[in-house]
Write a protein that holds these residues in place. Structure first.
Motif, mmCIF file in Angstrom:
data_model
loop_
_atom_site.group_PDB
_atom_site.id
_atom_site.type_symbol
_atom_site.label_atom_id
_atom_site.label_comp_id
_atom_site.label_asym_id
_atom_site.label_seq_id
_atom_site.Cartn_x
_atom_site.Cartn_y
_atom_site.Cartn_z
ATOM 1 N N VAL A 54 0.737 -1.461 -0.337
ATOM 2 C CA VAL A 54 -0.133 -0.080 -0.188
ATOM 3 C C VAL A 54 1.165 1.529 0.390
ATOM 4 O O VAL A 54 0.738 2.089 -0.913
ATOM 5 N N MET A 55 1.675 1.304 1.016
ATOM 6 C CA MET A 55 2.688 2.236 0.746
ATOM 7 C C MET A 55 3.239 2.432 -0.667
ATOM 8 O O MET A 55 3.296 3.847 -0.858
ATOM 9 N N GLU A 56 3.978 1.380 -1.406
ATOM 10 C CA GLU A 56 3.879 1.426 -2.550
ATOM 11 C C GLU A 56 3.116 2.521 -3.976
ATOM 12 O O GLU A 56 3.318 2.862 -4.621
ATOM 13 N N LEU A 57 2.068 1.114 -3.503
ATOM 14 C CA LEU A 57 0.806 1.784 -3.869
ATOM 15 C C LEU A 57 0.464 3.760 -4.113
ATOM 16 O O LEU A 57 0.262 4.359 -4.277
ATOM 17 N N ALA A 524 8.799 10.095 -5.311
ATOM 18 C CA ALA A 524 7.961 9.823 -4.627
ATOM 19 C C ALA A 524 7.936 10.624 -3.147
ATOM 20 O O ALA A 524 7.430 10.677 -2.503
ATOM 21 N N GLY A 525 9.654 11.488 -3.381
ATOM 22 C CA GLY A 525 9.612 11.945 -1.877
ATOM 23 C C GLY A 525 9.007 13.631 -1.871
ATOM 24 O O GLY A 525 8.204 14.141 -2.519
ATOM 25 N N GLN A 766 13.733 2.226 -4.290
ATOM 26 C CA GLN A 766 11.794 2.540 -4.251
ATOM 27 C C GLN A 766 10.432 1.750 -2.771
ATOM 28 O O GLN A 766 9.598 1.711 -2.881
ATOM 29 N N HIS A 767 11.975 0.990 -2.462
ATOM 30 C CA HIS A 767 10.885 -0.311 -1.309
ATOM 31 C C HIS A 767 11.501 0.164 -0.088
ATOM 32 O O HIS A 767 11.029 -0.461 1.024
ATOM 33 N N LEU A 814 12.606 8.124 2.773
ATOM 34 C CA LEU A 814 12.408 7.253 1.779
ATOM 35 C C LEU A 814 13.075 7.555 0.596
ATOM 36 O O LEU A 814 13.577 8.457 0.338
ATOM 37 N N HIS A 815 12.855 6.192 -0.437
ATOM 38 C CA HIS A 815 13.852 5.850 -1.221
ATOM 39 C C HIS A 815 14.807 5.933 -1.389
ATOM 40 O O HIS A 815 15.181 6.340 -2.522
#
Lengths: 868, 129
Positions: A54-57, A524-525, A766-767, A814-815
């Motif tokens: 979900v975080m990735e979505l 996504a940052g 990205q994970h 993140l990432h």
């Protein structure tokens, strides 16, 4: 008497019965099932994986809003379905782990997903919670369907561009609907329009009937009360303007709807009705018929703003219609109110200005201005002659022109299309933005003189096909590299920001940037999200960017083609301006942004706060945050957990740093050759725990001088249980890490501080994430907040996004690639050791810089990488 | 720049796909026509020859698979790129059997399609040389 005896007996009976009753209740209550460990374990792992997915979505859909991807409506509905399925599964898993204690979460999911799905089915959703009246400065920007196009653009100018707009409020489309409903007009209007369409009535009749019924309608009490609340504050006059749904988009309805100027507060309701009625003027009706819009619902919001008694007013066209290909803008100006200019009834001053810096004034036409329109005392307007001596005077100073040009360019940069801007200058000389809308210019109006690909081929390319697109678009300006706070504060409007890291403290300059290029960071940052908010073309992950571009060098960044040109490619900028529509304004992107608003924001930050409940989850992110926290708590409550679950193996870490750390390995976290339950640091295989431990166990971290207690005493305070402290719940007594090969969830209670680290270190950036939470301490709140502030300082220098709430610090990153994640986990390890002594030593705010400095000197592995 | 521009036809029933692809490909130096109705596109390929066709699969009326067959029949050297939101192995296989140049799952990045189009153009120019 008898009653009394009876009463006594009855009471005795009750006393006697109580324990029995309790026993009975206990027997009746279904025993929480003790699930076998493998099953619980599997649920927990599934839950973690779903959480990650979900975080990735969420990150994924965030990226899609940047314009680099081409998607359609099907994608949006598929996405929502996938998300809904995952969320349901997570709620199921949590309820299995927590023996059905979170059944309310199903209702929460309904609250979040039902409006999402309704919206995707194409219904114009105006929920009952939306207001009848809303202040211009707190307009919900992603809901033009509530406030109409004109207000929405002004709301954006205020909130995103910080431009001065006369204060005011919007009477929303929900109020319009309420008005129709209260006056039973919906059906009637529909019938009249039908008979016009059938040729039974002519346009004039139809318009008269509808307009009359609106003008004689009653403004519903709830709506009128809210309007009065806005106008009651002071006795002033208002400009009352139309802000119809769909207006100012691809359709302009230019001049078709009414505006009432200088309306006293007492007359605002009748002005409101007049503006509403103009939705059905003969002109508006035939325009909608011509555009094939009659079948669609017309709806009108009304914008009310304080009257500006302007000495000068006018219009700017950011594209010169008489020379569309020339790179210049035109300012029209005259004395008094802007009507003189807008209606084009008299000759006005005209200034033509170069769009490229330094924005030279190329032409200056000063007209003989015969008359002006100005507010009439007591309401309304009047036309008066301009005094003879002033007629030939220019209506604007060069200084005012400079400001207007700056505004015009930032509006055009933001809205991505040539703008028609109305402005005014009041009697104090202050300038105001009154309106900004699209100039309707098609590719046909400005035919390219030459093929765009041929033109761009002539410009030298600095880089091509590098980096990741965070926001698609074209921007041009001089390079400005930011590597210090001082440079940050001097960032020039319209420059291209070039940086190494996408740290959150860069946020303030984003709206000023023409484009952004960074060496690190992901689409996504945090900075990418901000860039999209302000629609700034942004390219992240461009290796060596800070060496490639010289400060002050003019470049043109085209993130749609991933090309950076040397110089200003003005033909390309022009080309972009006439593409209709800007992707940011398309239905699909608006829908995506609305989905995003219900999915991505995180409101639940503090798990100890009273509003950390399923009912208070407003977004998908809140829900998964809640589930994750509660699921981890189930495991953290080890004594109870162990009672409920059979066959679970807990390791104990034996080390020089006496943390009393227990480890629950979900797989791959501990050397598989270990027998027994005692492990040494070298047996840790979990990448994030290993990295963190390196920091914790580094020389000096645990023995940092000076700590004014003896070693034994210090250690006892470190491992002290916290049962007596407020807010402490189940997991007192020891520290626990839940790990896998790439995952770490660590609860660490040191003395009186509670640290939580949740981290993932996957080969693919990205994970990856690190989530760090720090709370507690026995000193007074001032000192604790001071410590929180210090931590926030340090963490943000290491590119964490930090939230501070009193003494609670929440930091996220993140990432980043695994090696950078490791470096930051090591810093966290250092920090965890460092914080123990802070309460005692951090005595005043002035101590903060000194502590910062000492922390850097001692523990800064990422220092050479971080330029700050 | 090449002496003669290659012509591209884009067919997708969702207008946003057309609106976004057109400028992205024009900037690479192609001449681009876009359609949201497969019937109109079908008429168009009778009159004009396209070097590259980019088409969606699932559409009302004539679907993409049939459209690309027609296009190939009419002008066999046209390179066809399929873009679809219903990406399954079967459809991919089927479209390759029908001589499709490449198959891209929606949503896709602008850079992705630009890359594929560039490859197709290289092939066409190579064959023409």
């Amino acid at each position: 008497m008898g009653c009394l005896v009876l009463g006594c007996q009855a009471r005795n009976m009750v006393d006697l019965l109580t324990p029995l009753k309790k026993l009975w209740e206990r027997m009746r209550r279904p025993k929480p099932e003790t699930a076998p460990f493998p099953e619980i374990f599997e649920q927990f792992q599934t839950l973690l994986q779903d959480h990650q997915q979900v975080m990735e979505l969420i990150a994924d859909i965030g990226e899609k809003s940047g314009g680099e991807y081409i998607f359609d409506r099907k994608y949006l509905s598929d996405f929502t379905n996938t998300l809904h399925t995952l969320l349901l599964r997570m709620v199921n898993s949590l309820n299995l782990l927590a023996t059905k204690r979170y059944m309310e979460l199903y209702t929460t999911l309904d609250h979040i997903f039902q409006p999402l799905e309704a919206e995707l089915r194409g219904r114009l959703v105006l929920s009952e919670e939306m207001p009848f009246v809303v202040g211009l400065s707190e307009l919900p920007l992603d809901h033009p369907e509530l406030t109409g196009g004109k207000s929405n653009a002004l709301g954006r100018a205020i909130q995103s561009l910080n431009l001065p707009v006369p204060a005011g409020f919007v009477i929303t489309i929900r109020a319009y609907r309420k008005f129709l409903e209260a006056n039973q007009l919906e059906e009637r209007i529909y019938t009249w329009l039908e008979s016009w369409a059938a040729g039974e009535q002519d346009l004039g009749q139809t318009s008269r009937q509808i307009q009359y019924s609106i003008l004689s309608g009653v403004v519903p009490r709830g709506v009128a009360a809210e309007i009065r609340r806005q106008t009651a504050k002071d006795e002033i006059c208002w400009a009352v303007r139309s802000s119809a749904y769909g207006e100012d988009g691809e359709l302009t309805f230019a001049g078709l709807h009414e505006t009432r100027l200088n309306v006293p507060s007492g007359k605002i309701l009748s002005a409101y009705r007049e503006v509403l009625a103009s939705l059905y003027s003969p002109g508006a009706l035939s325009y909608r018929q011509k555009m094939g819009l009659l079948g669609e619902e017309a709806a009108m919001a009304v914008l009310c703003q304080k009257t500006i008694g302007s000495q000068t007013a006018g219009v700017i066209h950011t594209l010169d219609l008489s020379h569309p290909a020339a790179n210049r803008l035109v300012i029209y100006a005259s004395f008094g109110w802007g009507r003189t200019v807008v209606e084009g009834r008299a000759s006005v001053d005209r200034f033509v200005v170069e769009k490229d810096p330094p924005h030279r004034i190329l032409e200056r036409e000063i007209a003989a201005k015969q008359f002006m329109v100005r507010p009439k005392p007591g309401g309304g307007e009047e036309e008066v002659p301009v005094p003879e001596a002033e007629r030939q005077q220019p209506s604007l100073t060069d200084e005012a022109i400079e400001t207007l040009v700056k505004w015009a360019l930032s509006l055009e940069r933001y809205f991505k299309r040539p703008q028609e801007i109305e402005w005014a200058q009041d009697n104090t000389g202050a300038l105001w933005l009154l309106q900004s809308k699209y100039m309707n210019i098609s590719r046909a109006t400005v035919p390219p003189q030459e093929d765009i690909a041929n033109i761009t081929a002539r410009y030298p390319v600095i880089i091509r096909d590098q980096g990741i697109v965070a926001h698609a678009g074209v921007g041009s300006g001089p390079v400005y590299q930011v590597d210090s706070d001082a440079k940050l504060s001097r960032f020039p409007e319209g420059a291209v920001l070039v940086i190494k890291y996408t740290a959150p403290w860069l946020t303030p300059v984003v709206p000023k940037a023409a484009a952004i290029i960074t060496e690190r960071g992901s689409a996504a940052g945090h900075l990418a999200t901000i860039a999209r908010e302000f629609r700034v073309p942004t390219l992240v992950g461009v290796e060596g960017a800070s060496d490639l571009f010289r400060d002050g060098e003019k470049i043109t960044v085209d993130t749609k083609q991933r090309v950076v040109y040397a110089g200003r490619v003005k033909e390309l900028l022009q080309y972009e301006l006439v593409q209709t529509p800007a992707f940011e304004e398309t239905h699909e992107f608006r829908q995506l942004r609305r989905l995003l608003k219900r999915i991505a924001p995180l409101h639940l930050i503090d798990p100890q706060a009273p509003d950390f409940t399923p009912q208070d989850c407003e977004s998908v992110h809140d829900v998964i945050r809640f589930i994750h926290e509660k699921a981890v708590n189930e495991l953290m409550d080890l004594p109870r957990f162990l009672k409920r679950v059979k066959g679970v193996k807990i390791f104990t870490l034996s080390s020089d740093v006496p943390l009393g750390l227990k480890i629950l390995d979900l797989g791959g976290g501990i050397d598989p050759h270990i027998h027994g339950s005692l492990v040494l640091p070298e047996h840790i295989q979990s990448l994030p725990l290993k990295a963190l431990w390196e920091g914790v166990a580094a020389p000096g971290v645990w023995s940092t001088e000076p700590i004014p207690v003896d070693f034994k005493g210090m250690m006892s305070s470190l491992t002290k249980t916290w049962a007596e402290a407020p807010g402490s719940t189940a997991y007192a007594g020891f520290n626990l890490a839940v790990i896998s090969g790439i995952y770490l969830n660590l609860h660490l209670r040191l003395g009186y501080h509670l640290n939580l680290v949740d981290a993932r270190m996957h080969p693919e950036p990205q994970h990856n994430h690190i989530y760090f939470r720090f709370v507690g301490g026995v000193t007074d709140i001032t000192r604790r907040s001071r410590r929180a502030q210090l931590l926030a300082h340090i963490l943000s220098k290491f590119h964490f996004k930090v939230d501070v709430k009193g003494d609670l610090v929440v930091a996220r990153v993140l990432h980043l690639p695994p090696e950078e994640m490791a470096a930051r986990l090591k810093v966290l390890g250092h920090l965890i050791g460092f914080t123990r002594q802070l309460d005692i030593q951090l005595k005043s705010d002035e101590d903060i810089p000194q502590f910062l400095e000492s922390f850097y000197q001692q523990h800064s592995p990422a220092r050479e990488k971080s330029s700050l | 720049m090449s002496p003669q521009k290659l012509k591209i036809l884009v067919l997708d029933d969702e207008p946003i796909v057309c609106k976004r692809l057109q400028p992205a490909l024009e900037k690479l130096g192609y001449e681009v026509d876009t359609f949201t109705q497969s019937l109109e596109a079908l008429h168009q390929i009778q009159e004009t020859t396209y070097d590259i066709i980019i088409t969606d699969l699932k559409m009302k009326g004539i679907d993409g698979m049939r459209f690309l067959q027609e296009a190939k029949k009419h002008h066999p050297v046209t390179e066809v790129i399929v873009i679809t939101g219903f990406a399954t192995l079967e459809t991919a296989k089927e479209s390759f059997q029908k001589g499709v140049f490449d198959f891209i799952a929606k949503p896709f990045k602008l850079s992705e399609i630009q890359e594929v189009v560039t490859k197709a153009a290289t092939k066409i120019r190579g064959a023409g040389a």
